[in-house]
Structures are given as structure tokens and as C-alpha cells.
Enzyme design. Sequence first.
Site, PDB file in Angstrom:
ATOM      1  N   GLU A 186      -6.191   2.842   3.466  1.00 31.48           N
ATOM      2  CA  GLU A 186      -6.816   3.193   4.747  1.00 31.48           C
ATOM      3  C   GLU A 186      -8.315   3.419   4.660  1.00 31.48           C
ATOM      4  O   GLU A 186      -9.021   3.117   5.607  1.00 31.48           O
ATOM      5  CB  GLU A 186      -6.154   4.447   5.339  1.00 31.48           C
ATOM      6  CG  GLU A 186      -4.677   4.270   5.700  1.00 31.48           C
ATOM      7  CD  GLU A 186      -4.468   3.454   6.984  1.00 31.48           C
ATOM      8  OE1 GLU A 186      -5.474   3.092   7.627  1.00 31.48           O
ATOM      9  OE2 GLU A 186      -3.308   3.191   7.306  1.00 31.48           O
ATOM     10  N   ASP A 239       0.848  -1.194   0.000  1.00 25.89           N
ATOM     11  CA  ASP A 239       0.000   0.000   0.000  1.00 25.89           C
ATOM     12  C   ASP A 239       0.881   1.241   0.000  1.00 25.89           C
ATOM     13  O   ASP A 239       2.086   1.172   0.251  1.00 25.89           O
ATOM     14  CB  ASP A 239      -0.983  -0.010   1.168  1.00 25.89           C
ATOM     15  CG  ASP A 239      -0.394  -0.626   2.427  1.00 25.89           C
ATOM     16  OD1 ASP A 239       0.850  -0.691   2.532  1.00 25.89           O
ATOM     17  OD2 ASP A 239      -1.162  -1.031   3.307  1.00 25.89           O
TER      18      ASP A 239
HETATM   19 ZN   LIG Z   1      -3.551   1.820   8.885  1.00 23.05          ZN
HETATM   20 ZN   LIG Z   2      -1.612  -0.049   7.206  1.00 23.53          ZN
END
Ligand SMILES: [Zn+2]
Ligand SMILES: [Zn+2]
Length: 382
Positions: free
Chosen positions: A132, A73
Site C-alpha cells: 500500500e 501482497d
Molecule cells: Zn489497496
Molecule cells: Zn490492494
Amino acid sequence: MLTDTALIQIRRHLHAHPEIGLKEVATHDFLLKQIAKLPQENLSIETISEVPTAILVRVAGFAATKTLAWRTDMDALPIMEKTGLAFASQNDRVMHACGHDFHMTIALGLLSYFAENQPKDNLLVFFQPAEENEFGGKRFFDANGFHDQFKPDEFYALHVNPLLPAGQMATRKGTLFAGSNELRVSFIGRSGHAAYPQKANDSIVAAANFVTSVQTVVSRNIDPIEGGVVTIGKFNSGQAMNIISGQADIEGTIRSFTQAGMEVMTKHIRMIAQGVAAAFDQELKLNFRQGGYMPVVNDKEATDFFIDYMEHAAQVDFQIVEPAMIAEDFGFLSNHFKGTMFWLGVNDPTHTLHSNQLNPDESAIMKGINAITGFLTARMQK
Ligand SMILES: [Zn+2]
Ligand SMILES: [Zn+2]
């Protein structure tokens, strides 16, 4: 392969320049520049217009029979950093407080290794925006980002864990992280004078019944061994002590270790809300966030192999852990592809993930890269 010093420089640059989900523009450009410095013979790079900050890098295998994929991510959090580090965030109220700067650095490390040491099978490295909050993995999937001969057969990912020693790897078979979803409920009645309840329709009384009743959703419908959470965290209603409130707005979250548990909780909350609204003659608005976060469930065969490799690899510190109630967008990918997600220890036990003082131990970066390149290479021989 990128040296320890180069990796730490990359990590500190990423840490100093964090960006919020779907706005990882400078991050995207920086990563592309780093990827461009690697040997290019076996690499190809793709972006897609629907999720413009995502990057997909393919490494062609020399005798490919499958494609293994790695996900990192990219996004940071809307948090004001308080670490006092020399390379602290330069962007106001944005911080890599969830370790995604580590995740990206490790992904670049893996790419640099496999760009120099051509893998047997194809390798796909997916830089995913918006872990997130904005379901970056699902967005990319829905935009048909994983297609053609490089469609992944297996997907792997890690998350840093400040509670574990630096470089320690940890996972388990089955569910590692919970699924989660958010709900918003409004009961709409009719406000009026406190002394004339017969002329009004009190939304506080209806909503209070709802809040009390949803406490039974887990205790009466979910296997106690499996567990689950229904938390109402917000309840807004009323203007004054002597006015009957005509609207109550409620927000909460639900969590479960299985997708089936998520569906059971969603169904029962919906039934209770509709029942309460009918019983109290209130108008009901009920919304669950589209999709929610699916639980991260590790595939049995892939994870047996992963655990066996990590337990026997030289210089790898590994343990089996209990599942955690945190939610991770990788659950969407693990629901579609077999594979394994795991923790990488970064030794900062006084701070949790999302803390404004989180300061993970950088020695975990190289340890993680060594363990993962070894694992992926072994997995390709299988
Ligand atoms: Zn996080
Ligand atoms: Zn994370």
C-alpha cells in the site's frame, strides 16, 4: 491440496489479524506455519534480512527450463473495520480492506496444489510486504531478493475486484493500472503586514499561480488519448486575514497510464514550480516521492496466452476490461519481468476497495485457485 473449508479458515484468520506494511510479523509467522504443513520435498523457503516479513517459496520443477513467479501482497490498511463480521479485525484501526487476505489465501492454495503436483517448471511464490505505501516489491528487488537459478522469467499477480461477479477473471493487454506519485511543494517568501506588501513577499500569490499553472500540465503536454491526472489536494498557508503569508505548502498526486506520461508530468511540474519561484522571488522546496508507483503494464505475449487460456478454459468466467486509475506496487515488478496482472471478481458492488465495510465473496477463492493452477500448468507446457 487445501480444501475449500481450510482455505476459508485461513482467510478468516488472516482477516482477523491484519497488519500494516513492513509490520506483517504475525502474518509472516502464520504463513510460514501454513507452508510448513505442505509436502516439503520440492519446496525451499527463503527470507532476507532487509525485508524481514517477506517470504519467498520455491517449488522445484521436474523438467525446468524456466521459472514462473506468483506475487501476493500481505499488508492491511489503517482503517477501522465496520463489517460486523464474526471474524472482523481484532487489531484496532487496522483492516484487510484491500483484499490482501484473499490474495495470501489464494497464494497458499496455489502452493498447496503445486507442492502435491510437482510443476514442470520452477515456481516462485513471493509473499510481498507493504504494497500500500512502502514499495515492498522494490525493496525486495533492491535487496537482491530475486537471484540465482530461480530468478523469475515471468511474474503474475491478481487483485480482487468487488465490482465483478465472484470468481470472474478480467484483464487486458497493455496498461491495467496507472502509475502514481506524490508531490510536496513549498513556496517560501516573507510574511508582513497586509498594508505593506512592498515590505513582504506573498507566498499565497505565488502558490496560487503554481496551482493554476499545473492545470495545463496534462491538457498541454499529454496525448489526450492517453490521459493523466494532476490533482492538488492540499494547500496550507497563512495565519490571519491581515497578515501576508510567508509560506505556502502544497501536496498533490499525479497519475498516468504510462511511465513516459509520468516522466513528462514530473518534468513539467518541476519546470512550472521553478519558473513560479523565480518569477515571484520565492524559495522553492519540491519533492516527488522517490520512485512512485509505476503503471502495471501487461506483457503482450504472456497476456495473449493468458487471455487465450482463460477464454477457453472450462468453468472460467473471463472478460476483457478497461484500465483503472488505481495504483499497484506490482507495476515495479511488471516493469522488470514479463507477465500479467488481472482482476478476480469478489462480488461486493456496493463497496469499493479500501471501504471499511468491504466483504468479498469467499467463493471466489477456490474459483481463482482452480483457474490459476490451470493457467500456470498450461504456461509451463509452452
Ligand atoms: Zn489497496
Ligand atoms: Zn490492494
